[in-house]
Design an enzyme around this catalytic site. Sequence first.
Site, short mmCIF file in Angstrom:
data_model
loop_
_atom_site.label_atom_id
_atom_site.label_comp_id
_atom_site.label_asym_id
_atom_site.label_seq_id
_atom_site.Cartn_x
_atom_site.Cartn_y
_atom_site.Cartn_z
N ASN A 7 0.87 -1.18 0.00
CA ASN A 7 0.00 0.00 0.00
C ASN A 7 0.91 1.24 0.00
O ASN A 7 1.49 1.57 1.03
CB ASN A 7 -0.90 -0.04 1.25
CG ASN A 7 -1.88 1.11 1.28
OD1 ASN A 7 -1.86 2.00 0.41
ND2 ASN A 7 -2.74 1.13 2.27
N ARG A 91 -2.73 -2.01 -3.36
CA ARG A 91 -3.90 -1.15 -3.20
C ARG A 91 -3.75 0.00 -4.19
O ARG A 91 -2.73 0.70 -4.19
CB ARG A 91 -3.93 -0.61 -1.78
CG ARG A 91 -5.13 0.25 -1.56
CD ARG A 91 -5.15 0.77 -0.16
NE ARG A 91 -6.45 1.35 0.09
CZ ARG A 91 -6.77 1.93 1.22
NH1 ARG A 91 -5.93 1.99 2.20
NH2 ARG A 91 -7.97 2.46 1.37
N HIS A 180 -12.79 3.56 0.05
CA HIS A 180 -12.78 2.54 1.12
C HIS A 180 -13.44 1.26 0.59
O HIS A 180 -13.96 0.45 1.37
CB HIS A 180 -13.58 2.97 2.37
CG HIS A 180 -13.00 4.11 3.14
ND1 HIS A 180 -13.76 5.09 3.72
CD2 HIS A 180 -11.71 4.42 3.44
CE1 HIS A 180 -12.99 5.95 4.35
NE2 HIS A 180 -11.72 5.56 4.18
N ARG A 241 -11.90 16.23 6.97
CA ARG A 241 -12.69 16.59 5.78
C ARG A 241 -14.10 17.01 6.18
O ARG A 241 -14.70 16.40 7.07
CB ARG A 241 -12.79 15.40 4.82
CG ARG A 241 -11.47 14.97 4.24
CD ARG A 241 -11.66 13.86 3.20
NE ARG A 241 -10.41 13.17 2.97
CZ ARG A 241 -10.24 11.86 3.11
NH1 ARG A 241 -11.25 11.07 3.44
NH2 ARG A 241 -9.06 11.32 2.88
N GLU A 384 -8.18 -4.73 5.31
CA GLU A 384 -8.02 -4.44 3.88
C GLU A 384 -6.88 -5.24 3.26
O GLU A 384 -6.95 -5.66 2.12
CB GLU A 384 -7.80 -2.93 3.69
CG GLU A 384 -9.09 -2.16 3.91
CD GLU A 384 -8.88 -0.67 4.13
OE1 GLU A 384 -8.51 -0.29 5.25
OE2 GLU A 384 -9.07 0.09 3.17
#
Length: 397
Positions: A7, A91, A180, A241, A384
């Site tokens: 990743n 990823r 996600h 955010r 993940e």
Amino acid sequence: MKILVINCGSSSLKYQLIDMVDESVIAKGLCERIGIEGSKLTHSAAGKDKVVITKDMPTHKTAIELVMEALQDENHGVIKSTDEISAIGHRVLHGGMKFYKSIVVNEEVKDVIRECFDLGPLHNPANLMGIEACEAAMPGKPNVAVFDTAFGMTMPPKAYKYAIPEEYFEKYSIRRYGFHGTSHNFVSGEAIKFAGLDPETAKVIVCHLGNGSSVSASIGGKCVDTSMGLTPLEGLMMGTRSGDIDPAVLQFIMNKEGKDINEMLNILNKKSGALGMSGISSDFRDITNAAEAGNERAAITLDAFFYRIIKYIGAYAAAMNGVDAIAFTAGVGENDADGRRKICESLSYLGVEIDTAVNKVRGVKTMISTPNSKVKVMLLPTNEELAIARDTLALVK
Ligand code: AMP
């Protein structure tokens, strides 16, 4: 069979080597400050002490070379040679409209990842660097791209289209993609198994609540809606955010403060959300502690965060005309028992009933709803890396 999961961020590289026989993590680590002075690799192998290797890593290629050395080191290594690695799973943030699922990387796939630089300017270039570094370090080994946007590609047009002139969709593929995806896919699949639901028809809502947060709705394991949009800025309020906002707010602040659109988006991405609202931190633990100590802004921030989650769950239950299971995952979702309780208390109209004693659990797969609850509610830790490894194995077997 061993799969290496990579990743890559713009200056970091996380990895895990997973033995797919029992899905155990044999070694994992993190390269930090790639291309910046003071780069270091933190490597931990199962059953051995963690080691920190401080060495210059000017590029992702040198970082991968260092990871390979660490994995084969006679003291803290776990393999004798890279021949033991069957494939590498990467990823990749954005697959645009081209990729609906994971895929073995070839030149054409790399071209599409490159074409999507515009859509994922911080991540896609780093993801491609990671792939090319692995190709150089392990020539001939299959690399698989697992896209964060793939799960959202099953959304119907009514969910993914923005109500803007059609030409922008046609010319630039402006639409909602969702992010996600690897986590939502993994957790919704696990939720169906854990709750014993029909895999063809189960209506599942996954709340991925971490520093970045999103909610997804899926029917029979296929995403029908998700809260993030063209970029991860849309949807829930997050650590830094803003999430959903009236776009006219941008123009108003820009005019008043003489800011340009890049500055404004930087504010919405990095200085808003829980950080901007609380003025304390982007970390939900800090905000929770402050609220408990009587800080009113912190309390309002937490209320606003949970309120928006409650609204999205309601919207998705309505959109699917029902919901069979709700799963909480990621840092806040897995650890904040009080947050889960607050959310679930507002879902009694759906027949949600949780066992508040059982709900006190942290980070462990647990059914937190009572046997009487009309909706199965659970805590399901996301993984993940394992999801990427499983996809990679399936494609190279
Ligand atoms: P993630 O992005 O999934 O790693 O999640 C990170 C977020 O989870 C941070 O904001 C943490 O503060 C938050 N978190 C972790 N533990 C707790 C907790 N016990 N209560 C509230 N938030 C938590």
